[in-house]
Write a protein that holds these residues in place. Sequence first.
Motif, mmCIF file in Angstrom:
data_model
loop_
_atom_site.group_PDB
_atom_site.id
_atom_site.type_symbol
_atom_site.label_atom_id
_atom_site.label_comp_id
_atom_site.label_asym_id
_atom_site.label_seq_id
_atom_site.Cartn_x
_atom_site.Cartn_y
_atom_site.Cartn_z
ATOM 1 N N ILE A 79 0.844 -1.205 0.000
ATOM 2 C CA ILE A 79 0.000 0.000 0.000
ATOM 3 C C ILE A 79 0.879 1.254 0.000
ATOM 4 O O ILE A 79 0.599 2.222 -0.716
ATOM 5 N N ILE A 80 1.944 1.222 0.759
ATOM 6 C CA ILE A 80 2.870 2.363 0.788
ATOM 7 C C ILE A 80 3.498 2.563 -0.589
ATOM 8 O O ILE A 80 3.582 3.688 -1.093
ATOM 9 N N ILE A 81 3.911 1.474 -1.220
ATOM 10 C CA ILE A 81 4.507 1.572 -2.559
ATOM 11 C C ILE A 81 3.496 2.162 -3.537
ATOM 12 O O ILE A 81 3.817 3.081 -4.305
ATOM 13 N N LEU A 82 2.267 1.668 -3.494
ATOM 14 C CA LEU A 82 1.230 2.200 -4.388
ATOM 15 C C LEU A 82 0.996 3.679 -4.093
ATOM 16 O O LEU A 82 0.949 4.502 -5.011
ATOM 17 N N TYR A 83 0.852 4.005 -2.826
ATOM 18 C CA TYR A 83 0.575 5.397 -2.439
ATOM 19 C C TYR A 83 1.692 6.330 -2.910
ATOM 20 O O TYR A 83 1.431 7.392 -3.470
ATOM 21 N N GLU A 84 2.935 5.923 -2.694
ATOM 22 C CA GLU A 84 4.070 6.759 -3.132
ATOM 23 C C GLU A 84 4.113 6.896 -4.646
ATOM 24 O O GLU A 84 4.392 7.970 -5.168
ATOM 25 N N ASN A 85 3.832 5.806 -5.336
ATOM 26 C CA ASN A 85 3.841 5.871 -6.805
ATOM 27 C C ASN A 85 2.720 6.759 -7.333
ATOM 28 O O ASN A 85 2.910 7.485 -8.304
ATOM 29 N N VAL A 86 1.565 6.674 -6.712
ATOM 30 C CA VAL A 86 0.425 7.490 -7.160
ATOM 31 C C VAL A 86 0.753 8.983 -7.029
ATOM 32 O O VAL A 86 0.286 9.790 -7.831
ATOM 33 N N GLN A 87 1.579 9.338 -6.070
ATOM 34 C CA GLN A 87 1.937 10.747 -5.877
ATOM 35 C C GLN A 87 2.859 11.274 -6.980
ATOM 36 O O GLN A 87 2.959 12.481 -7.165
ATOM 37 N N ARG A 88 3.502 10.380 -7.694
ATOM 38 C CA ARG A 88 4.403 10.808 -8.783
ATOM 39 C C ARG A 88 3.580 11.198 -10.018
ATOM 40 O O ARG A 88 2.604 10.528 -10.351
ATOM 41 N N ASP A 89 4.007 12.253 -10.707
ATOM 42 C CA ASP A 89 3.284 12.706 -11.896
ATOM 43 C C ASP A 89 3.420 11.730 -13.059
ATOM 44 O O ASP A 89 2.521 11.635 -13.893
ATOM 45 N N ASP A 90 4.530 11.020 -13.125
ATOM 46 C CA ASP A 90 4.743 10.124 -14.268
ATOM 47 C C ASP A 90 4.200 8.708 -14.035
ATOM 48 O O ASP A 90 4.366 7.825 -14.863
ATOM 49 N N PHE A 91 3.548 8.480 -12.901
ATOM 50 C CA PHE A 91 3.022 7.149 -12.619
ATOM 51 C C PHE A 91 1.780 6.869 -13.456
ATOM 52 O O PHE A 91 0.857 7.673 -13.524
ATOM 53 N N GLU A 92 1.785 5.728 -14.105
ATOM 54 C CA GLU A 92 0.627 5.318 -14.904
ATOM 55 C C GLU A 92 0.338 3.855 -14.583
ATOM 56 O O GLU A 92 1.185 2.980 -14.809
ATOM 57 N N LEU A 93 -0.823 3.596 -14.067
ATOM 58 C CA LEU A 93 -1.204 2.226 -13.728
ATOM 59 C C LEU A 93 -1.770 1.563 -14.981
ATOM 60 O O LEU A 93 -2.729 2.058 -15.561
ATOM 61 N N THR A 94 -1.175 0.460 -15.385
ATOM 62 C CA THR A 94 -1.583 -0.207 -16.619
ATOM 63 C C THR A 94 -2.385 -1.483 -16.356
ATOM 64 O O THR A 94 -2.591 -2.275 -17.263
ATOM 65 N N CYS A 95 -2.778 -1.671 -15.104
ATOM 66 C CA CYS A 95 -3.588 -2.838 -14.761
ATOM 67 C C CYS A 95 -4.537 -2.422 -13.641
ATOM 68 O O CYS A 95 -4.522 -1.280 -13.207
ATOM 69 N N LYS A 96 -5.347 -3.352 -13.176
ATOM 70 C CA LYS A 96 -6.239 -3.044 -12.067
ATOM 71 C C LYS A 96 -5.429 -2.850 -10.783
ATOM 72 O O LYS A 96 -4.351 -3.441 -10.633
ATOM 73 N N ILE A 97 -5.965 -2.072 -9.862
ATOM 74 C CA ILE A 97 -5.291 -1.858 -8.576
ATOM 75 C C ILE A 97 -5.063 -3.200 -7.876
ATOM 76 O O ILE A 97 -4.003 -3.459 -7.326
ATOM 77 N N LYS A 98 -6.080 -4.037 -7.937
ATOM 78 C CA LYS A 98 -6.007 -5.354 -7.303
ATOM 79 C C LYS A 98 -4.812 -6.156 -7.845
ATOM 80 O O LYS A 98 -4.055 -6.750 -7.084
ATOM 81 N N THR A 99 -4.641 -6.142 -9.151
ATOM 82 C CA THR A 99 -3.538 -6.864 -9.783
ATOM 83 C C THR A 99 -2.201 -6.253 -9.377
ATOM 84 O O THR A 99 -1.233 -6.969 -9.094
ATOM 85 N N TYR A 100 -2.154 -4.933 -9.330
ATOM 86 C CA TYR A 100 -0.918 -4.237 -8.949
ATOM 87 C C TYR A 100 -0.519 -4.610 -7.511
ATOM 88 O O TYR A 100 0.626 -4.985 -7.252
ATOM 89 N N ILE A 101 -1.479 -4.521 -6.614
ATOM 90 C CA ILE A 101 -1.197 -4.839 -5.206
ATOM 91 C C ILE A 101 -0.778 -6.299 -5.058
ATOM 92 O O ILE A 101 0.176 -6.612 -4.360
ATOM 93 N N TYR A 102 -1.487 -7.174 -5.740
ATOM 94 C CA TYR A 102 -1.148 -8.598 -5.661
ATOM 95 C C TYR A 102 0.272 -8.830 -6.170
ATOM 96 O O TYR A 102 1.044 -9.577 -5.569
ATOM 97 N N SER A 103 0.632 -8.175 -7.267
ATOM 98 C CA SER A 103 1.962 -8.345 -7.842
ATOM 99 C C SER A 103 3.047 -7.851 -6.899
ATOM 100 O O SER A 103 4.076 -8.502 -6.728
ATOM 101 N N VAL A 104 2.820 -6.691 -6.311
ATOM 102 C CA VAL A 104 3.809 -6.150 -5.368
ATOM 103 C C VAL A 104 3.933 -7.082 -4.160
ATOM 104 O O VAL A 104 5.044 -7.418 -3.734
ATOM 105 N N CYS A 105 2.807 -7.515 -3.621
ATOM 106 C CA CYS A 105 2.833 -8.412 -2.453
ATOM 107 C C CYS A 105 3.514 -9.730 -2.794
ATOM 108 O O CYS A 105 4.293 -10.263 -1.995
ATOM 109 N N ARG A 106 3.217 -10.246 -3.959
ATOM 110 C CA ARG A 106 3.823 -11.513 -4.387
ATOM 111 C C ARG A 106 5.344 -11.374 -4.430
ATOM 112 O O ARG A 106 6.077 -12.213 -3.927
ATOM 113 N N ARG A 107 5.806 -10.298 -5.064
ATOM 114 C CA ARG A 107 7.247 -10.060 -5.173
ATOM 115 C C ARG A 107 7.882 -9.884 -3.787
ATOM 116 O O ARG A 107 8.928 -10.472 -3.497
ATOM 117 N N GLN A 108 7.230 -9.105 -2.932
ATOM 118 C CA GLN A 108 7.754 -8.896 -1.580
ATOM 119 C C GLN A 108 7.799 -10.217 -0.804
ATOM 120 O O GLN A 108 8.738 -10.482 -0.070
#
Length: 189
Positions: free
Chosen positions: A57-86
Motif C-alpha cells: 500500500i505504501i509503494i502504491l501510495y508513493e507511486n500514485v503521488q508521482r506525476d509520471d506514474f501510470e497504472l496499466t492494470c487493475k489496482i487489485k492486480t498491482y497490489i497482488y503483484s507487489v505483495c507476491r514479489r515482496q
Amino acid sequence: MNRLLLQPDEELLASLKRGDERALGMLYKLHFPMILHFILSNSGTEQEAKDIYQEAIIILYENVQRDDFELTCKIKTYIYSVCRRQWLKKLAEKSRYVGKVEDFESFVPFVKEDAEIEEKDIQFKVMRQAMEKLGEPCRTILEDFFIHDFTMQQITDKMGYTNADNAKNQKYKCLMRLKKIFFSGYQNE
C-alpha cells in the motif's frame, strides 16, 4: 454500501493522489483478504501478511503521488503483484522457498525477477525428480550429508560401511549419478 467501494480504479487512484484518507482506508480493507489468503497458503502468518500488505500500500501510495506514474492494470492486480514479489523476497531471506508459489490472482510480472524465479522453480523441480530417480542408498546418503549435516562417520555408522573412506567414496559416486540424472532432466525442461 460505501460509495468508495463502488469507485472504479481511476477514481480511487485520484482520491489517493489527493491524499483522501478514506480512500486509503478503503484500499486497506478491499484487497487484504486476497493477500492474507495468498500468504497463508504459501508458508506465511497473518502478521507477515499484514506487513507485506502495508508495504504494498505504501509503494502504491508513493507511486500514485508521482506525476509520471501510470497504472496499466487493475489496482487489485498491482497490489497482488507487489505483495507476491515482496513475499518471494521474504521467503528467500528465510530460506523457506521450496517450490512454486501458489497463486490465486493474476499478477504483473516483474520480468527479470520472474525469469530468475521461474528458472529456480525448474531447477528445484528437476532436482526433486532426480532425487526420486536416484534410489537408495544414494538418496539417504546425500540427504544425510547435505540436508541433515551428518558427518561421514555418522553416515558410515548409519549405513554400515566399514570405514568413512568407503562412505565418502559411495557419496561421491552417488553425487556423480545425481548430477547425471539432474542434467539429463534439466536439458529436457
